[in-house]
Design an enzyme around this catalytic site. Structure first.
Site, PDB file in Angstrom:
ATOM      1  N   GLN A 166       0.832  -1.189   0.000  1.00 15.03           N
ATOM      2  CA  GLN A 166       0.000   0.000   0.000  1.00 15.03           C
ATOM      3  C   GLN A 166       0.871   1.245   0.000  1.00 15.03           C
ATOM      4  O   GLN A 166       2.090   1.175   0.103  1.00 15.03           O
ATOM      5  CB  GLN A 166      -0.891   0.007   1.247  1.00 15.03           C
TER       6      GLN A 166
ATOM      7  N   HIS B 209     -10.174   3.300  19.769  1.00 15.18           N
ATOM      8  CA  HIS B 209      -9.340   2.258  20.353  1.00 15.18           C
ATOM      9  C   HIS B 209      -9.797   1.859  21.753  1.00 15.18           C
ATOM     10  O   HIS B 209      -9.651   0.699  22.150  1.00 15.18           O
ATOM     11  CB  HIS B 209      -7.870   2.686  20.350  1.00 15.18           C
TER      12      HIS B 209
ATOM     13  N   ASP C 293      -0.019   0.364  13.911  1.00 10.90           N
ATOM     14  CA  ASP C 293       0.221   1.723  14.402  1.00 10.90           C
ATOM     15  C   ASP C 293       0.505   1.767  15.901  1.00 10.90           C
ATOM     16  O   ASP C 293       0.929   2.792  16.437  1.00 10.90           O
ATOM     17  CB  ASP C 293      -0.965   2.630  14.072  1.00 10.90           C
TER      18      ASP C 293
ATOM     19  N   GLU D   3       1.304  -7.933  11.853  1.00 13.42           N
ATOM     20  CA  GLU D   3       1.071  -6.823  10.921  1.00 13.42           C
ATOM     21  C   GLU D   3       1.607  -7.207   9.549  1.00 13.42           C
ATOM     22  O   GLU D   3       2.767  -7.599   9.411  1.00 13.42           O
ATOM     23  CB  GLU D   3       1.752  -5.557  11.428  1.00 13.42           C
TER      24      GLU D   3
ATOM     25  N   ALA E  17      -2.165 -12.123   8.533  1.00 12.28           N
ATOM     26  CA  ALA E  17      -2.781 -12.752   9.700  1.00 12.28           C
ATOM     27  C   ALA E  17      -3.276 -14.159   9.384  1.00 12.28           C
ATOM     28  O   ALA E  17      -3.132 -15.076  10.205  1.00 12.28           O
ATOM     29  CB  ALA E  17      -3.940 -11.886  10.199  1.00 12.28           C
TER      30      ALA E  17
ATOM     31  N   ASP F 294      -7.989  -5.816  14.449  1.00 10.18           N
ATOM     32  CA  ASP F 294      -7.983  -4.408  14.040  1.00 10.18           C
ATOM     33  C   ASP F 294      -7.515  -4.339  12.600  1.00 10.18           C
ATOM     34  O   ASP F 294      -6.443  -3.821  12.293  1.00 10.18           O
ATOM     35  CB  ASP F 294      -7.061  -3.620  14.976  1.00 10.18           C
TER      36      ASP F 294
END
Length: 549
Positions: free
Chosen positions: A278, A309, A331, A351, A386, A403
């Site tokens: 990305q 969050h 993040d 991630e 994941a 998330d």
């Protein structure tokens, strides 16, 4: 089944023997045929690059890869048929016609990505019909490029017959062989060479230059005697102008990207990172909002990220929470909330994009926002998808926090599938809890309740809840263009476990700034009134999310 990379078949029978005169060539006929087939090969490669370029940038601008691929390829294949029929009128002037077609294709195809990005950047914020301008232009480019590609093979068929008379079947076989092999090379060059080395805009411009040079060299080198002096001068001037425009685009592409980026994100861009996954853009900081974008979509705004969050993490932490797994969340903001709880022994973060973690670790403003969580020895990061990582995982967790990108994005669909939640269930402790951010129940209720039904189909009991959404900031430009709406009205979550968990804050947990027990109860009750029943779960082979959801 139609091969989407194929050119339209040549129309009509070849001219009769009495009307065909061998072309006066500067080389032997065998060499001439080789150069025509080489030209077909290069033009086919360029044509497929244009197709893939349109699909790639349209997916970037809207996020729905299946829809954009279907639109681009179906419109192009249809247009190729129109181009093949239109080429019948050019057979008597095949050399000049082919030169004109290639010059036009080089200009339109080479500039298509830049034009789409410009319309998106400078008109998408105007609202109304302007917000969808890039979508309409995508169809126009697909149609025009398809017509021009479709005209190539019929004209090349005439040219190759001008060199040496051959039966139609043999000529078609030779041309299509060169065409298909060229399409293969173009299809491989785009993701493995052009995109990583030059990016979408420069890659398209360079492809256009190659296309223009190939067409001009073939016509002016082999068939220049078929052209009048005036036609030769015109073809040289047109191709010189096309190459000059494409070269100017290459020279100015960095300035163009910076201006377009400022039109989308504003003038305060802190960092831009292009990865294999990305484009990551971080803006603001200091006295303004710190905003993090993935492929143009606003992921985090410091104005309201704590509201999100806290709602994502705290209800799931009511119970055992020594071992916590965070899927996504590079993040570091979900991990920040987790580490506020005493008794947390280990936090594993999976991630996909290592550069997200690198930015969250090294950028001073983002690192300060996440509380410097990556300095904590309890936090362990695993790079990778994941889905893949869960298949090989053998430890269990008290809390799993999902998330991940919005389920309505096509590329994220497998991360909201029955199979995925089955893998999550395997690593969930007997009394563990899973929490899933499932988009907006107000903006996309069907998507949300499909996620809830999919989690239940994996054998887990669910407790859905919601909180008020992005109130202090409008949606990103890309979100407005792709969804046609403003900011999401809410954030909706699915809390799940082997036994139905309660949507309750831990009374012994850390204080929250924006989340209250009363707001959780009210949000869960209100959400329950909107429940959609009878929805089938989403699976890998039958995803239920997308443009129509």
């Amino acid at each position: 089944m139609v091969d989407t990379s194929a050119r339209a078949a040549p129309t009509g029978a070849p001219p009769s023997r009495s009307r065909v005169r061998p072309a006066p060539l500067p080389v032997r006929s065998g060499t001439g045929r080789f150069f025509v087939l080489l030209g077909a090969f290069v033009c086919a490669a360029c044509g497929l690059v244009y197709e893939l370029e349109l699909v790639a940038i349209a997916t970037y601008l809207t996020g729905d890869s299946v829809t954009q691929t279907s639109v681009v390829l179906s419109v192009m294949v249809f247009a190729m048929g129109i181009g093949s029929l239109a080429a019948k009128r050019l057979r008597s002037r095949a050399a000049a016609g082919f030169g004109a077609v290639e010059a036009a294709l080089a200009l339109v195809g080479g500039c298509s990505a830049m034009a789409l990005y410009a319309v998106f950047a400078w008109t998408g914020s105007l609202g109304g019909a302007w917000a969808g301008g890039s979508r309409y232009l995508l169809v126009v480019f697909s149609l025009v490029i398809g017509v021009l590609i479709g005209a190539e093979v019929p004209l090349l068929m005439v040219l190759i017959q001008r060199i040496r008379r051959q039966d139609a079947g043999g000529a078609v076989a030779d041309l299509f062989a060169a065409d298909y092999v060229g399409a293969l090379i173009g299809g491989l060059a785009f993701p493995f060479l052009l995109l990583p080395m030059y990016g979408q805009l420069t890659g398209a411009l360079l492809t256009g230059a190659v296309n223009a040079l190939t067409g001009a060299a073939l016509v002016l080198g082999l068939f220049r005697r078929d052209l009048s002096a005036r036609s030769r001068r015109a073809l040289i001037a047109v191709n010189a102008a096309v190459l000059a425009l494409l070269g100017t685009g290459v020279a100015l592409v960095d300035d163009f990207e910076q201006a377009a980026r400022e039109a989308i994100y504003g003038p305060h861009v802190r960092a831009v990172v292009r990865t294999e996954e990305q484009e990551i853009v971080l803006t603001g900081g200091r006295n303004g909002s710190l905003d993090l974008y993935f492929d143009g979509r606003l992921q985090v705004s410091s104005h309201d990220e704590r509201r999100y969050h806290e709602a994502l993490v705290h209800p799931a932490m009511n119970g055992p929470h020594a071992r916590v797994l965070i899927l996504g969340g590079g993040d570091g903001l979900a991990a920040r909330e987790v580490l506020r709880y005493s008794g947390v022994q280990r936090v594993d973060v999976i991630e996909l994009d290592a550069d997200v973690v690198r930015l969250a670790r090294n950028d001073p403003a983002l690192s300060a926002l996440n509380g410097h969580v990556y300095r904590d020895p309890r936090v362990h990061v695993t790079d990778g998808g994941a889905f893949h990582q869960l298949r090989s995982m053998d430890r269990t967790y008290d809390v799993v926090i999902s998330d991940l990108p919005d389920p309505a994005l096509t590329r994220s669909a497998k991360l909201y599938s029955q199979e995925f939640y089955g893998l999550v269930s395997r690593v969930l402790a007997e009394d563990g809890r899973l929490v899933v951010h499932a988009g907006s129940a107000g903006s996309r209720p069907r998507v949300f309740w499909t996620v809830e039904a999919t989690v239940r189909s994996a054998g887990l009991r669910t407790a859905p809840y919601r909180v008020e959404g992005r109130l202090t900031r409008s949606a990103s430009l890309l979100d407005r263009v792709s969804s046609g709406s403003g900011a999401p009205r809410d954030w909706a979550f699915v809390l799940a476990g082997r036994t139905r968990p309660g949507v309750v804050l831990d009374p012994a947990g850390p204080p929250t700034r924006s989340l209250t027990q009363a707001a959780l109860v009210a949000g869960a009750r209100e959400l329950g009134r909107t429940r959609m029943t009878g929805l089938p779960p989403s699976t890998l082979v039958h995803p239920r999310y997308g443009a129509g959801s």
